[in-house]
Design an enzyme around this catalytic site. Structure first.
Site, PDB file in Angstrom:
ATOM      1  N   LYS A 155      17.867  47.144  18.992  1.00 32.83           N
ATOM      2  CA  LYS A 155      17.960  46.826  17.554  1.00 32.83           C
ATOM      3  C   LYS A 155      19.232  46.036  17.245  1.00 32.83           C
ATOM      4  O   LYS A 155      19.189  44.995  16.602  1.00 32.83           O
ATOM      5  CB  LYS A 155      17.967  48.134  16.744  1.00 32.83           C
ATOM      6  CG  LYS A 155      18.392  47.959  15.293  1.00 32.83           C
ATOM      7  CD  LYS A 155      18.292  49.235  14.487  1.00 32.83           C
ATOM      8  CE  LYS A 155      19.479  50.162  14.564  1.00 32.83           C
ATOM      9  NZ  LYS A 155      20.641  49.754  13.741  1.00 32.83           N
ATOM     10  N   ASN A 156      20.364  46.542  17.703  1.00 33.90           N
ATOM     11  CA  ASN A 156      21.621  45.937  17.276  1.00 33.90           C
ATOM     12  C   ASN A 156      21.904  44.603  17.973  1.00 33.90           C
ATOM     13  O   ASN A 156      22.761  43.838  17.518  1.00 33.90           O
ATOM     14  CB  ASN A 156      22.778  46.930  17.441  1.00 33.90           C
ATOM     15  CG  ASN A 156      22.650  48.078  16.432  1.00 33.90           C
ATOM     16  OD1 ASN A 156      21.898  47.976  15.456  1.00 33.90           O
ATOM     17  ND2 ASN A 156      23.355  49.172  16.681  1.00 33.90           N
ATOM     18  N   CYS A 201      23.057  53.205   6.865  1.00 30.51           N
ATOM     19  CA  CYS A 201      22.814  54.646   6.975  1.00 30.51           C
ATOM     20  C   CYS A 201      23.840  55.450   6.194  1.00 30.51           C
ATOM     21  O   CYS A 201      24.934  54.978   5.901  1.00 30.51           O
ATOM     22  CB  CYS A 201      22.901  55.050   8.438  1.00 30.51           C
ATOM     23  SG  CYS A 201      21.389  54.772   9.303  1.00 30.51           S
ATOM     24  N   ARG A 237      31.727  52.480   5.182  1.00 32.43           N
ATOM     25  CA  ARG A 237      31.541  51.338   6.089  1.00 32.43           C
ATOM     26  C   ARG A 237      32.164  50.104   5.437  1.00 32.43           C
ATOM     27  O   ARG A 237      31.474  49.275   4.839  1.00 32.43           O
ATOM     28  CB  ARG A 237      30.065  51.144   6.420  1.00 32.43           C
ATOM     29  CG  ARG A 237      29.529  52.341   7.207  1.00 32.43           C
ATOM     30  CD  ARG A 237      28.135  52.141   7.684  1.00 32.43           C
ATOM     31  NE  ARG A 237      28.057  51.275   8.846  1.00 32.43           N
ATOM     32  CZ  ARG A 237      26.908  50.974   9.465  1.00 32.43           C
ATOM     33  NH1 ARG A 237      25.784  51.464   9.033  1.00 32.43           N
ATOM     34  NH2 ARG A 237      26.916  50.194  10.520  1.00 32.43           N
ATOM     35  N   ASP A 261      26.748  56.144  18.050  1.00 31.29           N
ATOM     36  CA  ASP A 261      25.305  56.179  17.768  1.00 31.29           C
ATOM     37  C   ASP A 261      24.557  57.203  18.629  1.00 31.29           C
ATOM     38  O   ASP A 261      23.351  57.378  18.473  1.00 31.29           O
ATOM     39  CB  ASP A 261      24.696  54.774  17.950  1.00 31.29           C
ATOM     40  CG  ASP A 261      25.229  53.798  16.927  1.00 31.29           C
ATOM     41  OD1 ASP A 261      25.715  54.254  15.882  1.00 31.29           O
ATOM     42  OD2 ASP A 261      25.176  52.586  17.185  1.00 31.29           O
ATOM     43  N   ARG A 277      13.596  53.129  11.321  1.00 34.58           N
ATOM     44  CA  ARG A 277      14.474  51.950  11.228  1.00 34.58           C
ATOM     45  C   ARG A 277      14.900  51.482  12.617  1.00 34.58           C
ATOM     46  O   ARG A 277      15.212  50.297  12.791  1.00 34.58           O
ATOM     47  CB  ARG A 277      15.737  52.292  10.427  1.00 34.58           C
ATOM     48  CG  ARG A 277      15.490  52.481   8.951  1.00 34.58           C
ATOM     49  CD  ARG A 277      16.788  52.726   8.222  1.00 34.58           C
ATOM     50  NE  ARG A 277      17.745  51.671   8.596  1.00 34.58           N
ATOM     51  CZ  ARG A 277      19.025  51.666   8.275  1.00 34.58           C
ATOM     52  NH1 ARG A 277      19.522  52.644   7.572  1.00 34.58           N
ATOM     53  NH2 ARG A 277      19.814  50.679   8.640  1.00 34.58           N
TER      54      ARG A 277
HETATM   55  N1  EPU Z   1      35.427  48.518  10.290  1.00 35.89           N
HETATM   56  C1  EPU Z   1      36.373  48.334   9.303  1.00 35.89           C
HETATM   57  N2  EPU Z   1      36.279  47.201   8.534  1.00 35.89           N
HETATM   58  C2  EPU Z   1      35.291  46.284   8.701  1.00 35.89           C
HETATM   59  C3  EPU Z   1      34.315  46.487   9.717  1.00 35.89           C
HETATM   60  C4  EPU Z   1      34.416  47.628  10.489  1.00 35.89           C
HETATM   61  O1  EPU Z   1      37.278  49.136   9.136  1.00 35.89           O
HETATM   62  O2  EPU Z   1      35.272  45.286   7.980  1.00 35.89           O
HETATM   63  C5  EPU Z   1      35.498  49.736  11.131  1.00 35.89           C
HETATM   64  C6  EPU Z   1      34.327  50.678  10.845  1.00 35.89           C
HETATM   65  O3  EPU Z   1      34.612  51.532   9.765  1.00 35.89           O
HETATM   66  C7  EPU Z   1      34.168  51.407  12.150  1.00 35.89           C
HETATM   67  C8  EPU Z   1      34.583  50.375  13.187  1.00 35.89           C
HETATM   68  O4  EPU Z   1      35.314  49.378  12.487  1.00 35.89           O
HETATM   69  O5  EPU Z   1      35.069  52.483  12.227  1.00 35.89           O
HETATM   70  C9  EPU Z   1      33.425  49.722  13.914  1.00 35.89           C
HETATM   71  O6  EPU Z   1      32.495  49.224  12.994  1.00 35.89           O
HETATM   72  P1  EPU Z   1      31.570  47.966  13.310  1.00 35.89           P
HETATM   73  O7  EPU Z   1      31.928  46.866  12.397  1.00 35.89           O
HETATM   74  O8  EPU Z   1      31.579  47.696  14.781  1.00 35.89           O
HETATM   75  O9  EPU Z   1      30.152  48.524  12.902  1.00 35.89           O
HETATM   76  P2  EPU Z   1      28.923  47.691  12.361  1.00 35.89           P
HETATM   77  O10 EPU Z   1      28.912  46.370  13.001  1.00 35.89           O
HETATM   78  O11 EPU Z   1      28.866  47.776  10.897  1.00 35.89           O
HETATM   79  C10 EPU Z   1      27.358  48.377  14.270  1.00 35.89           C
HETATM   80  C11 EPU Z   1      25.995  49.009  14.410  1.00 35.89           C
HETATM   81  C12 EPU Z   1      26.097  50.486  14.123  1.00 35.89           C
HETATM   82  C13 EPU Z   1      27.110  51.132  15.055  1.00 35.89           C
HETATM   83  C14 EPU Z   1      28.465  50.410  14.933  1.00 35.89           C
HETATM   84  C15 EPU Z   1      29.507  50.922  15.929  1.00 35.89           C
HETATM   85  C16 EPU Z   1      24.534  47.222  13.681  1.00 35.89           C
HETATM   86  C17 EPU Z   1      23.552  46.709  12.688  1.00 35.89           C
HETATM   87  N3  EPU Z   1      25.083  48.399  13.452  1.00 35.89           N
HETATM   88  O12 EPU Z   1      27.733  48.553  12.924  1.00 35.89           O
HETATM   89  O13 EPU Z   1      24.802  51.004  14.419  1.00 35.89           O
HETATM   90  O14 EPU Z   1      27.286  52.479  14.739  1.00 35.89           O
HETATM   91  O15 EPU Z   1      28.275  48.987  15.172  1.00 35.89           O
HETATM   92  O16 EPU Z   1      29.081  50.747  17.233  1.00 35.89           O
HETATM   93  O17 EPU Z   1      24.792  46.561  14.683  1.00 35.89           O
HETATM   94  C18 EPU Z   1      23.025  52.520  14.370  1.00 35.89           C
HETATM   95  O18 EPU Z   1      22.406  51.730  15.110  1.00 35.89           O
HETATM   96  O19 EPU Z   1      22.635  53.688  14.132  1.00 35.89           O
HETATM   97  C19 EPU Z   1      24.275  52.083  13.760  1.00 35.89           C
HETATM   98  C20 EPU Z   1      24.831  52.679  12.721  1.00 35.89           C
END
Ligand code: EPU
Length: 427
Positions: free
Chosen positions: A22-23, A115, A120, A307, A399
């Site tokens: 998915k990601n 989620c 976030r 995850d 999802r």
């Molecule tokens: N973070 C910040 N500021 C930002 C962006 C991120 O502080 O602007 C922090 C977040 O709070 C977190 C860390 O950085 O502590 C990592 O977040 P990241 O940006 O990597 O997460 P994401 O890209 O929003 C993706 C996956 C998530 C998964 C996370 C961490 C997708 C669509 N989602 O989210 O997947 O948990 O990376 O590996 O790619 C899931 O599949 O169940 C899911 C939630």
């Protein structure tokens, strides 16, 4: 397909070929609006997050065909539009920020949802865009951005690694006639897949798989055929399911290295795991395990994935011994603990740390999924429990899992979608 009926205590044996990731897939879908010609994506998971992204692409004018996990997208009819409110339901929709900026020089979209797993923030996306000569405004629930200059060199160092923010900045950098350098980049395998996809399409991206990624933008991206690698989180969910129930499992189609932290944990508690990197198979023999106290701390890849944290908590409920869990990525991602308690689990959550005193008698009951991975965790906990469970809120599970019931039935689980009003018979 509103709920799952699960009768627990079956041993799980057999093999599953794991669905596409998915990601890895979601940012590729947004990137398609930058590609000229047909993009064919094989092994594309048919999950609701993908369907939501496809709706957005269709809304923008892309032509879509999606059959049997093969997706064909042609974006020649794609035109600029403000993205509608529904787009914000999905975290992955944030990838349209970078993609629309590169395609049209501007974007207006709702702030992303996702989620129910805690805060976030999107500050890295916003700060990073500024460093790439992009003006960004947040007005109530909306995100507006426009390109100020496109002939620049850019630099951004991530305060902590972020998958989504790096995806977005790369998407933005693709149209910049200059060199953009990003430091402290995430090492998550989904980033490698995404860059691999873009490079095959003609993007000039260097340093993939390292902490420094360099994008030399301004190159034409063409249509391609690409196969999405297997989803490590789905694979990890099923490895933990078998660890709960006992059995022998052959997991096919996922690069074993991507699950090193989970595999190392399973080995530590006495479960046999063999990996074959040539065929991308993981073979698990969970007939024996050692009751052991352990600590699981999630962190950026290659550390234990957030995850898989809820699914690990499910496993910890069954393993005699105490498990201390700390989620450093999403410190309040313990919403599923209250559902496990209904089943008989002994879990306390104090100061962002969960302590599971495992080995208590777990009984099936009516359960409610409140997020994607928490929902999957309830399913695997039900498989190990006495009696029947009814899991509602499965729209969250759908999802990210194409058909969790079909997969687990293939291993011998007694699990089926609620077809009629069977819920009332159970509870
Ligand atoms: N973070 C910040 N500021 C930002 C962006 C991120 O502080 O602007 C922090 C977040 O709070 C977190 C860390 O950085 O502590 C990592 O977040 P990241 O940006 O990597 O997460 P994401 O890209 O929003 C993706 C996956 C998530 C998964 C996370 C961490 C997708 C669509 N989602 O989210 O997947 O948990 O990376 O590996 O790619 C899931 O599949 O169940 C899911 C939630």
């Amino acid at each position: 397909m509103s709920g799952l009926i699960i009768n627990g205590k079956n041993r799980l044996d057999g093999e599953i070929t794991i669905q596409g990731s998915k990601n890895s897939c979601l940012p590729m879908l947004a990137a398609c609006i930058l590609m000229q010609g047909d993009v064919i994506i094989e092994n594309c998971p048919d999950i609701s997050d993908v369907r939501e992204m496809l709706k957005m692409l269709q809304y923008l004018g892309c032509n879509i065909e999606f059959n049997d996990n093969v997706l064909k997208i042609n974006s020649s009819g794609c035109v600029y539009k403000e993205l509608p409110y529904e787009c914000g339901h999905l975290r992955g929709s944030l990838n349209f920020l970078g993609a629309m900026l590169s395609a049209f020089g501007k974007v207006k979209m709702p702030k992303p949802g996702g989620c129910n797993i805690g805060e976030r923030p999107i500050d890295y996306h916003i700060e990073g865009m500024k460093a790439l000569m992009t003006e960004t405004l947040q007005i109530e629930d909306c995100l507006c951005a426009k390109v100020i200059a496109n002939k620049v060199d850019g630099y951004y160092c991530f305060p902590t690694p972020s998958l989504g923010a790096l995806e977005n900045l790369i998407l933005r950098a693709l149209s910049i006639k200059g060199t953009c350098i990003f430091d402290n980049c995430t090492l998550e395998p989904e980033m490698e897949d995404f860059c691999d996809f873009l490079i095959k399409s003609g993007a000039k991206i260097y340093g993939v798989g390292t902490r420094r990624i360099i994008v030399v933008g301004g190159h034409r991206l063409t249509g391609i055929k690409y196969r999405i690698p297997g989803d490590r989180i789905v694979a990890g969910t099923y490895l933990l399911a078998v660890a709960i129930t006992g059995g022998k499992f052959r997991c096919k189609g996922v690069v074993p290295k991507r699950l090193s932290a989970t595999i190392n944990y399973l080995k530590k508690i006495g479960i046999q795991v063999f990996t074959d990197c040539q065929t991308n198979e993981i073979i698990e023999n969970a007939d024996q395990r050692k009751a052991k106290d352990s600590v699981v701390i999630t962190g950026p890849y290659p550390e234990f994935s957030t995850d898989l944290q809820s699914q690990m908590m499910a496993f910890a409920c069954f393993n005699k011994g105490n498990t201390v869990i700390k989620d450093l990525i999403y410190p309040s991602r313990y919403g599923v603990a209250s559902e496990f308690r209904k089943m008989g689990a002994d879990i306390s959550v104090v100061n962002d740390i969960a302590i599971v005193r495992g080995g208590k008698s777990m009984k099936g009951c009516r359960l409610c999924a409140k997020d994607l991975r928490g929902g999957a965790a309830l399913v695997i906990a039900s498989l190990g429990s006495e009696g029947s469970s009814y899991v509602c809120g499965c729209e969250f599970i759908n999802r990210g899992y194409q058909d969790i019931a079909r997969d687990l039935r293939a291993l011998g689980a007694d699990i089926r979608w609620n077809e009629e009003d069977e819920e009332s018979l159970l509870i």
